[in-house]
Write an enzyme that holds these catalytic residues in place. Structure first.
Site, mmCIF file in Angstrom:
data_model
loop_
_atom_site.group_PDB
_atom_site.id
_atom_site.type_symbol
_atom_site.label_atom_id
_atom_site.label_comp_id
_atom_site.label_asym_id
_atom_site.label_seq_id
_atom_site.Cartn_x
_atom_site.Cartn_y
_atom_site.Cartn_z
ATOM 1 N N ASP A 14 29.023 38.642 80.750
ATOM 2 C CA ASP A 14 27.819 39.733 80.249
ATOM 3 C C ASP A 14 26.482 39.498 80.991
ATOM 4 O O ASP A 14 26.394 38.093 81.036
ATOM 5 C CB ASP A 14 27.672 40.662 79.307
ATOM 6 C CG ASP A 14 27.201 41.705 78.877
ATOM 7 O OD1 ASP A 14 26.276 42.618 80.526
ATOM 8 O OD2 ASP A 14 26.464 41.339 78.263
ATOM 9 N N ASP A 16 22.476 40.891 80.213
ATOM 10 C CA ASP A 16 21.966 41.087 79.504
ATOM 11 C C ASP A 16 22.318 40.380 77.923
ATOM 12 O O ASP A 16 22.670 41.209 77.483
ATOM 13 C CB ASP A 16 21.501 42.226 79.323
ATOM 14 C CG ASP A 16 20.869 42.602 80.946
ATOM 15 O OD1 ASP A 16 20.093 42.116 81.233
ATOM 16 O OD2 ASP A 16 21.348 44.178 80.997
HETATM 17 C C1 BG6 Z 1 23.125 46.597 80.249
HETATM 18 C C2 BG6 Z 1 22.348 46.822 79.544
HETATM 19 O O1 BG6 Z 1 23.559 45.156 80.988
HETATM 20 O O2 BG6 Z 1 22.368 47.751 80.943
HETATM 21 C C3 BG6 Z 1 21.583 48.431 78.799
HETATM 22 O O3 BG6 Z 1 23.022 45.471 77.695
HETATM 23 C C4 BG6 Z 1 20.718 48.534 80.110
HETATM 24 O O4 BG6 Z 1 21.053 47.491 77.762
HETATM 25 C C5 BG6 Z 1 22.074 48.462 80.940
HETATM 26 O O5 BG6 Z 1 20.508 49.696 79.842
HETATM 27 C C6 BG6 Z 1 21.604 49.026 82.383
HETATM 28 O O6 BG6 Z 1 20.722 48.352 82.947
HETATM 29 P P1 BG6 Z 1 19.667 48.470 84.354
HETATM 30 O O7 BG6 Z 1 19.307 47.340 84.337
HETATM 31 O O8 BG6 Z 1 20.493 49.102 84.827
HETATM 32 O O9 BG6 Z 1 18.434 49.807 83.804
HETATM 33 MG MG MG Z 2 24.664 42.628 77.283
#
Ligand code: BG6
Ligand code: MG
Length: 220
Positions: A14, A16
């Site tokens: 993953d 984030d």
């Molecule tokens: C995930 C995060 O990786 O991505 C979430 O854990 C986030 O918190 C999600 O909302 C979507 O991300 P993005 O950048 O498409 O808004």
């Molecule tokens: Mg994550």
């Protein structure tokens, strides 16, 4: 061969909260959005949003409000949140990789295993470029092509398929409850990044990637 140890062929990460501290920027951007809508929001609630895609996260936050939002309003709020997130992440450099992240990626490659990235973030390619680690992956999932968000196993199964590796021969690395559930539903070995009291379904939990030791799981 030691039958207690599985031979793994790929590690799927993953992004984030695992490779970079962008989970915190998602938190700050959602917190700001909640404030503008008069909705209570804290770290505990935020835990439920980790690994959940943008629109599904927004729905969870707005479900705490008495107000009914039109689809147009939701699209606008999601756009604003993303603008905010992009402001926070605009200055990211390779120095923002979390401790142990680059070493873990190098370790996997050096061991001859494939590397995948499974993030539901539509900003993943942008963040990978800023971190300077795009080339560390044999495959990066394009979140825009997914039908389901985590905890559905689609993203990890798609990653394994792209890598040409059976799910049972994959290790998934995740910081979120939804992500660990996704990995387990895909039939993979799950390494949690964080606290064992939160990531209760993980096969193994480490505080961060400095503790990532492939040999613990992958030796035969
Ligand atoms: C995930 C995060 O990786 O991505 C979430 O854990 C986030 O918190 C999600 O909302 C979507 O991300 P993005 O950048 O498409 O808004
Ligand atoms: Mg994550």
């Amino acid at each position: 061969m030691n039958k207690n140890k599985q031979v793994f062929e790929a590690v799927i990460f993953d992004l984030d909260g695992v490779l970079a501290d962008t989970a915190h920027f998602h938190f700050l951007a959602w917190q700001h959005l909640a404030q503008t809508q008069g909705i209570a929001f804290d770290e505990v609630f935020n835990e439920r949003l980790k690994g959940i895609d943008r629109m599904a996260s927004l729905e969870l936050i707005l479900s705490q409000s008495n107000r009914v939002y039109s689809q147009q309003e939701k699209i606008e709020l999601a756009r604003e949140k993303n603008q905010h997130y992009l402001q926070f992440t605009g200055t990211i450099t390779p120095a923002d990789l979390l401790p142990g992240a680059r070493d873990a990626l190098n370790l996997v490659r050096a061991a001859g295993l494939k590397t995948g990235l499974a993030s539901v973030s539509k900003n993943a390619f942008f963040i990978l470029e800023k971190l300077g680690i795009r080339d560390c992956f044999d495959d990066v999932i394009d979140a825009a092509l997914l039908t389901h968000t985590k905890p559905h196993p689609e993203i990890f199964l798609t990653s394994a398929s792209h890598l040409g590796v059976a799910p049972a021969a994959c290790i998934g690395v995740e910081d979120s409850l939804a992500g660990i559930s996704s990995i387990k539903s895909a039939g993979m070995f799950a390494i949690g990044i964080g606290s064992p009291t939160v990531l209760t379904f993980a096969d193994h939990v480490i505080p961060d990637l400095r503790h990532f030791m492939l040999s613990t799981y992958a030796l035969n």
